[in-house]
Design a protein around this motif. Structure first.
Motif, mmCIF file in Angstrom:
data_model
loop_
_atom_site.group_PDB
_atom_site.id
_atom_site.type_symbol
_atom_site.label_atom_id
_atom_site.label_comp_id
_atom_site.label_asym_id
_atom_site.label_seq_id
_atom_site.Cartn_x
_atom_site.Cartn_y
_atom_site.Cartn_z
ATOM 1 N N GLY A 242 0.790 -1.222 0.000
ATOM 2 C CA GLY A 242 0.000 0.000 0.000
ATOM 3 C C GLY A 242 0.823 1.273 0.000
ATOM 4 O O GLY A 242 2.040 1.265 0.171
ATOM 5 N N PRO A 243 0.126 2.398 -0.162
ATOM 6 C CA PRO A 243 0.794 3.695 -0.317
ATOM 7 C C PRO A 243 1.434 4.222 0.969
ATOM 8 O O PRO A 243 2.251 5.136 0.904
ATOM 9 N N LEU A 244 1.088 3.677 2.122
ATOM 10 C CA LEU A 244 1.669 4.157 3.376
ATOM 11 C C LEU A 244 2.992 3.474 3.714
ATOM 12 O O LEU A 244 3.695 3.906 4.620
ATOM 13 N N ALA A 245 3.333 2.407 3.003
ATOM 14 C CA ALA A 245 4.545 1.647 3.321
ATOM 15 C C ALA A 245 5.784 2.507 3.080
ATOM 16 O O ALA A 245 5.981 3.057 2.008
ATOM 17 N N GLY A 246 6.571 2.641 4.130
ATOM 18 C CA GLY A 246 7.805 3.412 4.057
ATOM 19 C C GLY A 246 8.924 2.637 4.710
ATOM 20 O O GLY A 246 8.715 1.532 5.222
ATOM 21 N N PRO A 247 10.114 3.183 4.734
ATOM 22 C CA PRO A 247 11.256 2.491 5.324
ATOM 23 C C PRO A 247 11.016 2.185 6.810
ATOM 24 O O PRO A 247 10.598 3.057 7.573
#
Length: 150
Positions: free
Chosen positions: A26-31
């Motif tokens: 999804g678009p919220l996935a970050g490092p």
């Protein structure tokens, strides 16, 4: 499993954008900075350096629904995140807030106000022309060192 949100609505864990994020989707996935049994800390996926999220691993809507162990883990993670941000970015301030109703999954923002942020911007505003940008993956790896031994 569905959890009741603060506004009385239910959001199944399978439809939760934060749960999807924890699966790397999804678009919220970050490092990811830290992933423990009770909490996950990650950097926002885009934008200015120094805006992170401390989230419960369990799908639960609000602070008052956390277990004591989850609340302690959130507090410890937020503090370590703030210590790391202060050391790595030398910001003017490090803020923390539990805000928003976009997802019925507990999440706490830990973010910096960079030196040079225009005075007229509210304390919550982190993105402005000239705001420091850079490699969030590299910063997240450095911040992960602050969690060693936890």
């Amino acid at each position: 499993m569905a959890e009741k949100s603060g506004n009385g609505a239910f959001q199944p864990a399978g439809d939760c954008p934060v749960c999807a994020k924890h699966r790397g989707e999804g678009p919220l996935a970050g490092p990811v900075v830290f992933a423990g049994d009770l909490v996950v800390v990650s950097h926002q996926p885009r934008g200015v350096l120094g805006h992170l999220f401390v989230e419960t691993r369990r799908h639960v809507a609000s602070l008052d629904l956390l277990t004591v162990a989850e609340a302690e883990a959130v507090a410890r993670a937020a503090r370590l995140t703030a210590v790391g941000l202060r050391a790595e970015l030398d910001p003017e301030f490090v803020f923390s807030a539990v805000v928003g109703r976009s997802a019925a999954h507990f999440h706490q923002h830990v973010f910096v106000r960079h030196r040079g942020t225009p005075d007229e911007l509210p304390w919550t505003e982190t993105d402005w022309p000239g705001a420091p940008r850079g490699d969030a993956v590299e910063l997240s790896a450095r911040l992960g060192a602050y969690f060693e031994g936890t």
